[in-house]
Design a protein around this motif. Structure first.
Motif, PDB file in Angstrom:
ATOM      1  N   TYR A  57       0.797  -1.218   0.000  1.00  0.00           N
ATOM      2  CA  TYR A  57       0.000   0.000   0.000  1.00  0.00           C
ATOM      3  C   TYR A  57       0.837   1.280   0.000  1.00  0.00           C
ATOM      4  CZ  TYR A  57      -4.524  -2.380   0.747  1.00  0.00           C
ATOM      5  OH  TYR A  57      -5.675  -3.128   0.612  1.00  0.00           O
ATOM      6  N   SER A  77     -12.053   3.214  -1.619  1.00  0.00           N
ATOM      7  CA  SER A  77     -11.187   2.957  -0.475  1.00  0.00           C
ATOM      8  C   SER A  77     -12.028   2.703   0.767  1.00  0.00           C
ATOM      9  CB  SER A  77     -10.256   4.148  -0.218  1.00  0.00           C
ATOM     10  OG  SER A  77      -9.542   3.964   0.993  1.00  0.00           O
ATOM     11  N   LEU A  84      -5.356   5.241   6.924  1.00  0.00           N
ATOM     12  CA  LEU A  84      -5.823   6.392   6.154  1.00  0.00           C
ATOM     13  C   LEU A  84      -4.690   7.087   5.407  1.00  0.00           C
ATOM     14  CD1 LEU A  84      -8.448   8.075   8.534  1.00  0.00           C
ATOM     15  CD2 LEU A  84      -8.887   6.832   6.413  1.00  0.00           C
ATOM     16  N   GLN A  87      -3.945   6.328   1.739  1.00  0.00           N
ATOM     17  CA  GLN A  87      -4.819   6.761   0.654  1.00  0.00           C
ATOM     18  C   GLN A  87      -4.098   7.664  -0.338  1.00  0.00           C
ATOM     19  OE1 GLN A  87      -9.418   6.704   1.594  1.00  0.00           O
ATOM     20  NE2 GLN A  87      -8.444   8.219   2.913  1.00  0.00           N
ATOM     21  N   PRO A 104     -13.400   7.893  -1.312  1.00  0.00           N
ATOM     22  CA  PRO A 104     -12.507   7.776  -0.150  1.00  0.00           C
ATOM     23  C   PRO A 104     -13.168   7.062   1.017  1.00  0.00           C
ATOM     24  CG  PRO A 104     -13.394   9.985  -0.267  1.00  0.00           C
ATOM     25  CD  PRO A 104     -13.876   9.272  -1.509  1.00  0.00           C
ATOM     26  N   SER A 105     -12.366   6.631   1.958  1.00  0.00           N
ATOM     27  CA  SER A 105     -12.861   5.921   3.136  1.00  0.00           C
ATOM     28  C   SER A 105     -13.510   6.911   4.095  1.00  0.00           C
ATOM     29  CB  SER A 105     -11.711   5.177   3.825  1.00  0.00           C
ATOM     30  OG  SER A 105     -12.195   4.420   4.911  1.00  0.00           O
ATOM     31  N   LYS A 122      -9.335  13.160   6.943  1.00  0.00           N
ATOM     32  CA  LYS A 122     -10.181  12.839   5.790  1.00  0.00           C
ATOM     33  C   LYS A 122     -10.451  14.078   4.943  1.00  0.00           C
ATOM     34  CE  LYS A 122     -12.344   8.694   7.686  1.00  0.00           C
ATOM     35  NZ  LYS A 122     -13.589   7.940   7.928  1.00  0.00           N
TER      36      LYS A 122
END
Length: 283
Positions: A57, A77, A84, A87, A104-105, A122
């Motif tokens: 990742y 994701s 996080l 990402q 996105p997550s 985020k």
């Protein structure tokens, strides 16, 4: 404009990511689950019907190669909080591979305009996607219904409520969140998805209301001023919920709940019967 048909899901574990894979496959989409080499999720029945690719990742080129090989249009994701930061790797790879949409997550409380903790992380990532000119889709669903027991002490035989417990919050079942995500991604045109935000809510409830359901099953409900040692995350979340911040309709800019917004996204899945707390937790 044609609909999206090719997807990659990173963080395809048993909580939400794997369920999104399953829901996309059930809708006839082409799906590749991108997992770490050490992942134990590869044998999960949730990933049946999907292609599986392994990647570090932190390796942009490796992820880019996978996205190109599978002609991925949309990258979803679902990585957990601790991952996080990874990402940014996916975003860089998505840019290089020509991915058209990044989900996105999020899958929790509203983060736009948030000023603390994971909300900042985020929101900063959303800004990073904009800097790369990659359209994004954010989905807020409040608390997963399945998480309620672990945040209220049910695992130790009691239902613990921090504070008054009468503030309303949003809850949505994991399968409903996954199903909604797959539904909009495969049925709405890109123009309806790019840089959009969906706020969904399976049921609006409170800890007192959920406690009453547990009480009917002879689980003791206690209002407490502090939670036991080891419940730090539960303490944080119950504290936020006591302020009304557990709603999918919470507006971080105005610092208030807008209840009618909490389920505003539900209309995008017309005719769907959303699962209730009682149904999911078998109360």
């Amino acid at each position: 404009m044609s609909l999206y048909t090719s997807f990659a899901v990173v963080g395809a574990g048993p909580t939400i990511g794997g369920r999104i894979v399953k829901a996309l496959v059930e809708r006839g989409a082409s799906v590749v689950a991108v997992v770490r080499p050490s992942s134990t999720s590869t044998s999960s029945p949730l990933l049946e019907g999907a292609k599986i690719a392994t990647a570090d990742y932190t390796d942009v080129e490796s992820v880019t190669s996978i996205l190109r090989e599978h002609k991925v249009e949309v990258l979803v994701s679902a990585v957990a909080y601790g991952a996080l930061s990874s990402q940014s790797t996916f975003a860089d790879a998505a840019k290089q591979a020509g991915v058209k949409l990044f989900v996105p997550s999020e899958f929790g409380l509203p983060t736009e305009g948030g000023k603390g903790g994971h909300m900042v992380i985020k929101s900063q990532f959303a800004d990073y996607l904009k800097s790369l000119d990659i359209p994004s889709l954010r989905i807020y669903n409040g608390m997963f219904i399945e998480f309620i027991p672990q945040f209220t002490g049910v695992d130790i035989g009691r239902f613990l409520v921090l504070g008054k417990g009468d503030a309303s919050f949003s809850t949505t079942a994991l399968d409903d969140v996954a199903g909604f995500t797959a539904h909009v991604l495969t049925s709405l045109p890109p123009v309806k998805l790019h840089d959009a935000t969906f706020r969904i809510e399976g049921e609006r409830t409170s800890f007192n209301k959920v406690g009453a359901l547990y009480a009917s099953k002879n689980i003791t409900v206690e209002h407490v001023t502090s939670l036991p040692e080891g419940y730090a995350k539960s303490t944080l979340l119950q504290g936020l919920f006591e302020q009304g911040r557990g709603s999918s309709g919470w507006d971080n800019y105005a610092d208030k709940d807008v209840p009618e917004n909490a389920c505003s996204g539900n209309a995008a899945w017309a005719g769907h019967q959303w699962k209730s707390v009682k149904e999911v937790l078998e109360l």
